[in-house]
Scaffold this motif. Sequence first.
Motif, PDB file in Angstrom:
ATOM      1  N   TRP A 193       0.872  -1.162   0.000  1.00  0.00           N
ATOM      2  CA  TRP A 193       0.000   0.000   0.000  1.00  0.00           C
ATOM      3  C   TRP A 193       0.912   1.214   0.000  1.00  0.00           C
ATOM      4  CZ3 TRP A 193      -4.199  -0.964   4.356  1.00  0.00           C
ATOM      5  CH2 TRP A 193      -4.937  -2.112   4.045  1.00  0.00           C
ATOM      6  N   VAL A 194       0.832   2.013  -1.046  1.00  0.00           N
ATOM      7  CA  VAL A 194       1.619   3.246  -1.106  1.00  0.00           C
ATOM      8  C   VAL A 194       0.875   4.332  -0.342  1.00  0.00           C
ATOM      9  CG1 VAL A 194       2.406   5.114  -2.622  1.00  0.00           C
ATOM     10  CG2 VAL A 194       2.825   2.721  -3.241  1.00  0.00           C
ATOM     11  N   ARG A 195       1.634   5.062   0.469  1.00  0.00           N
ATOM     12  CA  ARG A 195       1.047   6.170   1.235  1.00  0.00           C
ATOM     13  C   ARG A 195       1.698   7.484   0.802  1.00  0.00           C
ATOM     14  NH1 ARG A 195       0.271   3.867   7.427  1.00  0.00           N
ATOM     15  NH2 ARG A 195      -1.822   3.059   7.073  1.00  0.00           N
ATOM     16  N   PHE A 196       0.848   8.489   0.618  1.00  0.00           N
ATOM     17  CA  PHE A 196       1.315   9.803   0.189  1.00  0.00           C
ATOM     18  C   PHE A 196       0.677  10.853   1.082  1.00  0.00           C
ATOM     19  CE2 PHE A 196       0.291  13.579  -2.515  1.00  0.00           C
ATOM     20  CZ  PHE A 196       1.585  14.074  -2.622  1.00  0.00           C
ATOM     21  N   VAL A 197       1.524  11.610   1.792  1.00  0.00           N
ATOM     22  CA  VAL A 197       1.021  12.673   2.657  1.00  0.00           C
ATOM     23  C   VAL A 197       0.844  13.937   1.826  1.00  0.00           C
ATOM     24  CG1 VAL A 197       1.422  14.035   4.736  1.00  0.00           C
ATOM     25  CG2 VAL A 197       2.164  11.650   4.660  1.00  0.00           C
ATOM     26  N   LEU A 198      -0.368  14.432   1.787  1.00  0.00           N
ATOM     27  CA  LEU A 198      -0.712  15.603   0.992  1.00  0.00           C
ATOM     28  C   LEU A 198      -0.585  16.858   1.850  1.00  0.00           C
ATOM     29  CD1 LEU A 198      -1.813  16.931  -1.563  1.00  0.00           C
ATOM     30  CD2 LEU A 198      -4.130  16.307  -0.791  1.00  0.00           C
ATOM     31  N   VAL A 199       0.445  17.653   1.563  1.00  0.00           N
ATOM     32  CA  VAL A 199       0.723  18.863   2.335  1.00  0.00           C
ATOM     33  C   VAL A 199       0.573  20.072   1.427  1.00  0.00           C
ATOM     34  CG1 VAL A 199       2.361  20.051   3.838  1.00  0.00           C
ATOM     35  CG2 VAL A 199       2.417  17.553   3.680  1.00  0.00           C
ATOM     36  N   TRP A 224      -3.184  -0.555  -3.066  1.00  0.00           N
ATOM     37  CA  TRP A 224      -3.838   0.720  -2.796  1.00  0.00           C
ATOM     38  C   TRP A 224      -2.821   1.841  -2.809  1.00  0.00           C
ATOM     39  CZ3 TRP A 224      -8.876   1.508  -2.901  1.00  0.00           C
ATOM     40  CH2 TRP A 224      -9.750   0.453  -2.594  1.00  0.00           C
ATOM     41  N   VAL A 225      -3.280   3.017  -3.191  1.00  0.00           N
ATOM     42  CA  VAL A 225      -2.582   4.263  -2.891  1.00  0.00           C
ATOM     43  C   VAL A 225      -3.465   5.017  -1.896  1.00  0.00           C
ATOM     44  CG1 VAL A 225      -1.748   6.478  -3.735  1.00  0.00           C
ATOM     45  CG2 VAL A 225      -1.429   4.410  -5.120  1.00  0.00           C
ATOM     46  N   GLU A 226      -2.901   5.315  -0.744  1.00  0.00           N
ATOM     47  CA  GLU A 226      -3.645   6.019   0.298  1.00  0.00           C
ATOM     48  C   GLU A 226      -3.158   7.466   0.377  1.00  0.00           C
ATOM     49  OE1 GLU A 226      -5.091   2.725   3.408  1.00  0.00           O
ATOM     50  OE2 GLU A 226      -3.040   3.407   3.763  1.00  0.00           O
ATOM     51  N   VAL A 227      -4.063   8.400   0.184  1.00  0.00           N
ATOM     52  CA  VAL A 227      -3.743   9.818   0.291  1.00  0.00           C
ATOM     53  C   VAL A 227      -4.049  10.257   1.720  1.00  0.00           C
ATOM     54  CG1 VAL A 227      -4.275  12.137  -0.525  1.00  0.00           C
ATOM     55  CG2 VAL A 227      -4.188  10.222  -2.146  1.00  0.00           C
ATOM     56  N   LEU A 228      -3.025  10.689   2.424  1.00  0.00           N
ATOM     57  CA  LEU A 228      -3.161  11.051   3.835  1.00  0.00           C
ATOM     58  C   LEU A 228      -3.100  12.569   3.963  1.00  0.00           C
ATOM     59  CD1 LEU A 228      -0.712   8.407   5.375  1.00  0.00           C
ATOM     60  CD2 LEU A 228      -3.138   8.158   4.810  1.00  0.00           C
ATOM     61  N   PRO A 229      -4.192  13.216   4.313  1.00  0.00           N
ATOM     62  CA  PRO A 229      -4.186  14.681   4.434  1.00  0.00           C
ATOM     63  C   PRO A 229      -3.323  15.138   5.611  1.00  0.00           C
ATOM     64  CG  PRO A 229      -6.427  13.848   4.157  1.00  0.00           C
ATOM     65  CD  PRO A 229      -5.550  12.667   4.443  1.00  0.00           C
ATOM     66  N   PHE A 230      -2.525  16.146   5.372  1.00  0.00           N
ATOM     67  CA  PHE A 230      -1.713  16.761   6.423  1.00  0.00           C
ATOM     68  C   PHE A 230      -2.611  17.267   7.554  1.00  0.00           C
ATOM     69  CE2 PHE A 230      -0.282  20.932   8.031  1.00  0.00           C
ATOM     70  CZ  PHE A 230       0.870  20.553   8.696  1.00  0.00           C
ATOM     71  N   HIS A 231      -2.086  17.136   8.795  1.00  0.00           N
ATOM     72  CA  HIS A 231      -2.804  17.675   9.958  1.00  0.00           C
ATOM     73  C   HIS A 231      -1.794  18.248  10.950  1.00  0.00           C
ATOM     74  CE1 HIS A 231      -1.487  14.238  12.349  1.00  0.00           C
ATOM     75  NE2 HIS A 231      -1.948  13.434  11.407  1.00  0.00           N
ATOM     76  N   GLN A 232      -2.309  18.941  11.930  1.00  0.00           N
ATOM     77  CA  GLN A 232      -1.471  19.631  12.912  1.00  0.00           C
ATOM     78  C   GLN A 232      -1.431  18.904  14.260  1.00  0.00           C
ATOM     79  OE1 GLN A 232       0.438  22.260  12.622  1.00  0.00           O
ATOM     80  NE2 GLN A 232      -0.210  23.312  10.762  1.00  0.00           N
TER      81      GLN A 232
END
Length: 273
Positions: A193-199, A224-232
């Motif tokens: 599963w590829v993970r990509f953090v979207l910043v 899967w490609v999982e798009v992980l939204p940036f958070h604080q």
Amino acid sequence: MADEPWANSRYALRLSQSPDAPETAEFNDPRGDVGWIHSYETGSTVDGPGIRVTVFMSGCLLRCLYCHNPDTWHLKDGTRVSFERAEQALTSYAAALRAMDGGLTISGGEPLVQMHFTKRLFASAKRMGVHTALDTSGFLGARADDDYLRLVDLVLLDIKSWDPATYRRAVGQDLRPTLEFAERLANLGKPVWVRFVLVPGLTDDPANVEGIARFVAPMSNVEWVEVLPFHQMGSFKWKAAGLDYELLDTPSPSPDLVARVLGQFRDAGCRAR
């Protein structure tokens, strides 16, 4: 030194738990009798299939600008745990993990910093009939030989950028080792599963996303490609550790931006979520 209590939340702040621990960059323990662990969680549904136990190892050579656990960078900030104790804890969960179609995920930090300890723990999981997942940036992927990877059922691979300059700015290291590891996993047919953090303002450039999508799309092993939204959520840790957090004013990506990026991956032929 006796084992100390280890935290049971990835959001726990852990600093100077083991001040006498080795330096991360030079660490090499061929026996794997002792590990330095940031925390562990039970009941995770975001670190692989089913319901999982996730162990977060200490030690990492990347310095991601958006890291939500900078207290995993150094071994000295983790808790010293004997392999026997870690194996005993896993044993207590094994039956439930099998029943819930879950497993063990080893994350970090970077699990391949403590390669021998994590290899032993994966081997124990396989003997118990428990599914295994490795959550890694791939930067140290060359350390994981074929014997190691045979113990891993699934790799959660973080590809943080396609543009080499953006990658170096985002994490402070070179991109090439991660891509080489991804290619090796594809050649082995290892599920990924590829993970990509979207910043926003850092990794969201359309050409950057397109590069990852076109690289990954032909790889039949990528499930899967999982798009992980940036958070604080980890910003308080940077402050507590006295670190300069450059992304303090960076917002989470908008729904429209997330949809655009998911669309780019899907249009390239990836299963994305």
